[in-house]
Scaffold this motif. Sequence first.
Motif, PDB file in Angstrom:
ATOM      1  N   ALA A 108      -1.967  15.221  -2.250  1.00  0.00           N
ATOM      2  CA  ALA A 108      -3.266  15.836  -1.967  1.00  0.00           C
ATOM      3  C   ALA A 108      -4.396  14.835  -2.195  1.00  0.00           C
ATOM      4  N   ALA A 109      -4.274  14.044  -3.271  1.00  0.00           N
ATOM      5  CA  ALA A 109      -5.343  13.097  -3.609  1.00  0.00           C
ATOM      6  C   ALA A 109      -5.278  11.849  -2.732  1.00  0.00           C
ATOM      7  N   LEU A 110      -4.069  11.493  -2.320  1.00  0.00           N
ATOM      8  CA  LEU A 110      -3.853  10.245  -1.578  1.00  0.00           C
ATOM      9  C   LEU A 110      -4.622  10.223  -0.262  1.00  0.00           C
ATOM     10  N   LEU A 111      -4.513  11.320   0.499  1.00  0.00           N
ATOM     11  CA  LEU A 111      -5.008  11.299   1.877  1.00  0.00           C
ATOM     12  C   LEU A 111      -6.517  11.100   2.000  1.00  0.00           C
ATOM     13  N   PRO A 112      -7.343  11.899   1.288  1.00  0.00           N
ATOM     14  CA  PRO A 112      -8.790  11.639   1.429  1.00  0.00           C
ATOM     15  C   PRO A 112      -9.160  10.242   0.973  1.00  0.00           C
ATOM     16  N   CYS A 113      -8.440   9.706  -0.042  1.00  0.00           N
ATOM     17  CA  CYS A 113      -8.750   8.348  -0.505  1.00  0.00           C
ATOM     18  C   CYS A 113      -8.440   7.329   0.585  1.00  0.00           C
ATOM     19  N   ILE A 114      -7.297   7.486   1.255  1.00  0.00           N
ATOM     20  CA  ILE A 114      -6.961   6.556   2.338  1.00  0.00           C
ATOM     21  C   ILE A 114      -8.031   6.614   3.420  1.00  0.00           C
ATOM     22  N   VAL A 115      -8.320   7.838   3.875  1.00  0.00           N
ATOM     23  CA  VAL A 115      -9.234   7.993   5.018  1.00  0.00           C
ATOM     24  C   VAL A 115     -10.615   7.437   4.681  1.00  0.00           C
ATOM     25  N   SER A 116     -11.098   7.763   3.483  1.00  0.00           N
ATOM     26  CA  SER A 116     -12.437   7.327   3.107  1.00  0.00           C
ATOM     27  C   SER A 116     -12.480   5.806   2.909  1.00  0.00           C
ATOM     28  N   THR A 117     -11.422   5.232   2.301  1.00  0.00           N
ATOM     29  CA  THR A 117     -11.391   3.785   2.083  1.00  0.00           C
ATOM     30  C   THR A 117     -11.339   3.036   3.408  1.00  0.00           C
ATOM     31  N   VAL A 118     -10.518   3.527   4.342  1.00  0.00           N
ATOM     32  CA  VAL A 118     -10.444   2.894   5.666  1.00  0.00           C
ATOM     33  C   VAL A 118     -11.834   2.898   6.307  1.00  0.00           C
ATOM     34  N   ASP A 119     -12.498   4.045   6.210  1.00  0.00           N
ATOM     35  CA  ASP A 119     -13.841   4.169   6.772  1.00  0.00           C
ATOM     36  C   ASP A 119     -14.764   3.102   6.192  1.00  0.00           C
ATOM     37  N   ALA A 131      -4.885   9.948 -10.510  1.00  0.00           N
ATOM     38  CA  ALA A 131      -4.853   8.505 -10.787  1.00  0.00           C
ATOM     39  C   ALA A 131      -3.887   7.808  -9.836  1.00  0.00           C
ATOM     40  N   ILE A 132      -2.668   8.367  -9.717  1.00  0.00           N
ATOM     41  CA  ILE A 132      -1.681   7.729  -8.831  1.00  0.00           C
ATOM     42  C   ILE A 132      -2.193   7.750  -7.397  1.00  0.00           C
ATOM     43  N   GLY A 133      -2.682   8.911  -6.976  1.00  0.00           N
ATOM     44  CA  GLY A 133      -3.140   9.054  -5.592  1.00  0.00           C
ATOM     45  C   GLY A 133      -4.301   8.132  -5.278  1.00  0.00           C
ATOM     46  N   VAL A 134      -5.240   7.999  -6.217  1.00  0.00           N
ATOM     47  CA  VAL A 134      -6.416   7.171  -5.955  1.00  0.00           C
ATOM     48  C   VAL A 134      -6.024   5.691  -5.884  1.00  0.00           C
ATOM     49  N   VAL A 135      -5.182   5.238  -6.815  1.00  0.00           N
ATOM     50  CA  VAL A 135      -4.786   3.821  -6.809  1.00  0.00           C
ATOM     51  C   VAL A 135      -4.048   3.482  -5.515  1.00  0.00           C
ATOM     52  N   PRO A 138       7.632  20.627 -12.833  1.00  0.00           N
ATOM     53  CA  PRO A 138       6.345  19.915 -12.895  1.00  0.00           C
ATOM     54  C   PRO A 138       6.336  18.663 -12.011  1.00  0.00           C
ATOM     55  N   VAL A 139       7.509  18.097 -11.732  1.00  0.00           N
ATOM     56  CA  VAL A 139       7.552  16.907 -10.871  1.00  0.00           C
ATOM     57  C   VAL A 139       7.057  17.252  -9.470  1.00  0.00           C
ATOM     58  N   ALA A 140       7.466  18.425  -8.972  1.00  0.00           N
ATOM     59  CA  ALA A 140       7.009  18.853  -7.648  1.00  0.00           C
ATOM     60  C   ALA A 140       5.492  19.010  -7.656  1.00  0.00           C
ATOM     61  N   ARG A 141       4.980  19.560  -8.776  1.00  0.00           N
ATOM     62  CA  ARG A 141       3.534  19.729  -8.887  1.00  0.00           C
ATOM     63  C   ARG A 141       2.831  18.367  -8.840  1.00  0.00           C
ATOM     64  N   LEU A 142       3.352  17.436  -9.635  1.00  0.00           N
ATOM     65  CA  LEU A 142       2.741  16.105  -9.671  1.00  0.00           C
ATOM     66  C   LEU A 142       2.771  15.459  -8.286  1.00  0.00           C
ATOM     67  N   ALA A 143       3.907  15.594  -7.599  1.00  0.00           N
ATOM     68  CA  ALA A 143       4.047  14.980  -6.276  1.00  0.00           C
ATOM     69  C   ALA A 143       3.022  15.562  -5.313  1.00  0.00           C
TER      70      ALA A 143
END
Lengths: 267, 273
Positions: B148-159, B88-92, B138-143
């Motif tokens: 991990a989720a952030l990057l494909p969302c950025i790249v795909s949205t830019v596209d 959720a955080i990464g996608v937003v 667990p904070v490290a896991r969440l981060a």
Amino acid sequence: MTQNHSSAARARRYFASGPGHPVVLGAVGLGIGLVVWQIAGSAEPVLLSTPGRAWNAFIELVVSGKLFTALGESGVIFLIGLAIAIVVGVGYGILVTRARLLREGTQWLVYALQAVPMVAVAPIVLIVMGFGVGAKSFVVFASAVFPILINTMEGARHAPPELLDTAHIFRSSERRIWRDLLIPHTVPYAMTGIRQGIAMAFVGTLVAEFFLNATGIGGLMLSASSRFDISTVLALTVLSAVIAVSLMGLGRLLESRFSSWRGEEGR
Amino acid sequence: MSVTESTRSIAVAAGALRAPKVRQRKVLLVAATALLILLIWQIASAFDASGLVPTPSGILLAMPGVFTNPSFWIDTLDTSLAILEGLAIGVVFGTLIGLLTGRVRWLRGLTAPYVAGLYAVPLLALVPLATIWLGYSPVARLALITVAALLPCIVSTVDGARKIARELEDAAFVLHMPKRRVLFDLVFPATLPYIMAGVNVAIGRAIVAAIAVEFLASVPGLGRFILINARSFHQDASIVGVFVLVVLGVLGTTAVEAARRRMAPWHNPRGEK
């Protein structure tokens, strides 16, 4: 007319405006990052280090020879795993287009296995196969083979039926159908798979080194991390990003080198 | 005309009649191969003296024990919630950053090396940093899931944000739409299918990130369940854990794909090439 044109140009600018060449901008962006890192690192040296200290840590690794040993260890399992993945992926990918029973029988399995994250299976590989070069190369192989296999399967399946029919009419042998028709036709598709496979093979290399036994680049990283040696960890993280980007560039080069082989048929 | 049409309709009818038979044959074939593979696996493992190789029967027998074990479900829930939260955080943030950098060229240029580097680098290479900065927690896991989720969302949205139809942009310009409205009423909906495609990639990466941190930092969850069972030679239970992980991933991507069809039915990724 001219007014129309200028308003269109203004519309372009309105949407995609901005000065600068992408390479220059990228360099400026990296520069800004380094300055921010330097400032933040001076305030919080234990957690963030500084660009200079990370560079020194990198030089230290180079001078002591540790880096080259590690690159050699990583390189061996990377190359063995990738080579087997290419042979098996391309070979089996073409084979199933000639053997329909085999394709229909095993295609589901390929897609199912492809969905399994290699990281999760690594501990099981460890207890079954141990942690030698063979086991580690297997992890690399299993990470890289699926994109190669799937792209080859897709490519070989679209081999032009007219050509296959012609080959049959002239009683071409199976060997010559492969050599003169299937393989040349499939190469560009396989190259797309190999490009993805190269990236996955690097991921697999790190998986093997992190979870089977700590050798190579991954091993250096783990040991630096357990010493809380942040400068070395940062240097190695940046190094692996550089390696990953270069491998992707290499893969893209390979792919575009063979993309002209793609016929106009189909699409 | 009527002749060809009637032959065609006959052919279509014949095809329709044949279709279920073909499908039946295919199902049979798949079942037969599956059985054959399981059989060979089972027989081959009988020759393994170490008893360390997982077997089909062993996995089947391990299932009831794993599935009735409440701590397995707690672990699974733990990991799933962390993945959902990080996604959720990464996608937003990925969407916001993607929309901005997709539309503002100099911003895209400045951030390009970071996006390219972070997207290319294996997630595993980021785990040591995450554990040093955030602890074996667990904070490290969440981060890491978030990154991990952030990057494909950025790249795909830019596209997506760069591929907006020229006519729409021209119309917005002629109508003097303010930039903020262009972003949210034009660019965002037009980019939606690309964002969903990014989310689909992000799910797989998020799962890998969660497992990697759980392995290395010993954070409780499904990954640690797999690791502990493998280390204590309960490799069959470990495989059941991997199986559940795969099911979670497939469920996630299927749900996103269904959502994409509902929210952006006009988009046809196969037709665009």
